[in-house]
Design an enzyme around this catalytic site. Sequence first.
Site, PDB file in Angstrom:
ATOM      1  N   SER A 146       0.823  -1.204   0.000  1.00 53.59           N
ATOM      2  CA  SER A 146       0.000   0.000   0.000  1.00 53.59           C
ATOM      3  C   SER A 146       0.862   1.260   0.000  1.00 53.59           C
ATOM      4  CB  SER A 146      -0.962  -0.036   1.179  1.00 53.59           C
ATOM      5  OG  SER A 146      -1.907   0.999   1.100  1.00 53.59           O
ATOM      6  N   ASP A 298      -2.033   6.179  -4.032  1.00 54.17           N
ATOM      7  CA  ASP A 298      -0.892   5.457  -3.485  1.00 54.17           C
ATOM      8  C   ASP A 298      -0.483   4.328  -4.426  1.00 54.17           C
ATOM      9  OD1 ASP A 298      -3.050   3.787  -3.011  1.00 54.17           O
ATOM     10  OD2 ASP A 298      -2.432   3.253  -0.984  1.00 54.17           O
ATOM     11  N   ASP A 300      -0.760   1.103  -4.735  1.00 49.70           N
ATOM     12  CA  ASP A 300      -1.716   0.109  -5.231  1.00 49.70           C
ATOM     13  C   ASP A 300      -3.055   0.745  -5.590  1.00 49.70           C
ATOM     14  OD1 ASP A 300      -2.232   0.500  -2.465  1.00 49.70           O
ATOM     15  OD2 ASP A 300      -3.333  -1.387  -2.348  1.00 49.70           O
ATOM     16  N   ASP A 302      -5.534   2.324  -4.147  1.00 51.22           N
ATOM     17  CA  ASP A 302      -6.812   2.203  -3.454  1.00 51.22           C
ATOM     18  C   ASP A 302      -7.130   3.474  -2.657  1.00 51.22           C
ATOM     19  OD1 ASP A 302      -4.896   1.763  -1.475  1.00 51.22           O
ATOM     20  OD2 ASP A 302      -5.756  -0.111  -0.756  1.00 51.22           O
TER      21      ASP A 302
END
Length: 550
Positions: A146, A298, A300, A302
């Site tokens: 993340s 960010d 990834d 999400d």
Amino acid sequence: MANYLDVAKSWLSNSFDEETQHEVLELMKGDPKMLEDAFYRTLEFGTGGLRGVMGAGTNRMNRYTVAMATQGLANYLKKNFTDREISVVISYDSRNNSKLFTKVSAEVLMGNGIKAYVFDNIRPTPELSFAIRYLGCQSGIMITASHNPKEYNGYKVFWEDGGQIISPHDKNIIDEVNKITSMEQVNIAEGALPETVGAEVDKAYLDSQLSLLLSPESIARHSDFKIAYTPLHGTGVRMVPAGLAQAGFKNVYHVDAQDVSDGNFPTVVSPNPEEPTAMRMVMERADEVGADIALGTDPDADRVGCAVRGDDGKMVLLTGNQTATLITSYALTRWAELGKLDGKQYVVKTIVTTDLMKEICKKYGVEIYDVLTGFKYIAEIQHRNEGKKTFICGGEESNGFNAGSFVRDKDSVITCALLCECAAWLADRGQTLYGYLKEIYKEYGYFKESLISVYKKGKDGLEQIQQMMVDFRTTPPKTLAGSPVVKVVDYNKPEETGLPKSNVLQFFSENGCKVTVRPSGTEPKIKFYFSACGPDADALNAALREEYSK
């Protein structure tokens, strides 16, 4: 666990590759604390999967800890799904070693007779969530840490409903993972090729997002609305601009240096869009092109950071709570205007997310759920209500938000599209996003939230964090910003909260302040969340921060 030095020596055997053995030898020559931290325990497979610093050692993210975790997952899948062919889809972000960990995960799954799908390149976590149900898989793996610093990587596990694993599957998988103590127990089909997926899933995912928009006519009138965007070197680089373009926005301005997918994140200290330093370049880009909104995702993709143009013409970075407030108010207003509210809709937020969302839902007669921190609990409510009620949206203070039920995790692609659509809708009213936020505060009352994170690294740090939670339980504060504490909620007591057991404490004061204390589930830190409301909210929040920063 056995003495960490003995465990380290065992990693010098031929069971481990030469590079790993060399790294262990170098650790043995260096700081004993570093060696201890690498081997004093096995990297914990928590309720969401693995996350840790990359490197050699049992307490590190490496090909061996990933392989053993995947073997445990494979064992559980085979026990749980005995009546069908099992398949798992894997996605990964731009972090260092993400491709390697993806390859290892796929080879272990295939070594256990499980079909593996792998994306042809980096893709966002929300698309992985979507792909699980689209492809009819029983599980999904996302290789990502993340928004953590570059030293980290991770391994998130999702279930067949598209949400991250929850009880009882989380604990059952942990049990199976803990049974795998050596590479000799791992079945790995080295060199086996998984089935590649890509464009077809991309199209289906973006089409689903388009169906969630509420004001296409406003977008059509303001398609030239200027948007600055950065993926912070991560997976949003293709899908977020594609989603905005498909929605109808024509002017998306990139930060070229941050479009480069690079696990070293060379332009930021930490790729976390919650932090002003990470959003600096995209806010500067917004000023260059005259954009009224700047968005950052960010690695990834999400979470979303959002900055908007303030009354003085300068860019203002919103908090996750403010972003969630804006979209929730916009969505419920439009659902009401379109005649779509019939009492069967709901919204979800986490216990540390602004209570302003409750006030908005109250106005529209929409049910709202409070759940534990973590989007998997929002997904659990979605799964529980499937076929009975309609999920409008849900959010958490840490810049995670989602709308609709196609994705069962936070989703920056739809969040970015909805924020920009809201801006277009407001433009029809001669208003801005910043002005709309002020209007919301005027109607419902002013809310001020903030967060302090205290880092405590290593074994000693973990013990300090645990002791801090013990101390807060045995000696809770008597006042908050000078006001008496009138209520204490301990989420370790599910019989009192009605929620799963969690190491979280909340303190409520007479004047409406709230402090939440919880250890991070993904980083070596303890978090303090502060909330105040009313005309003195800024001063009260500042007083709380001062009290807990000592």
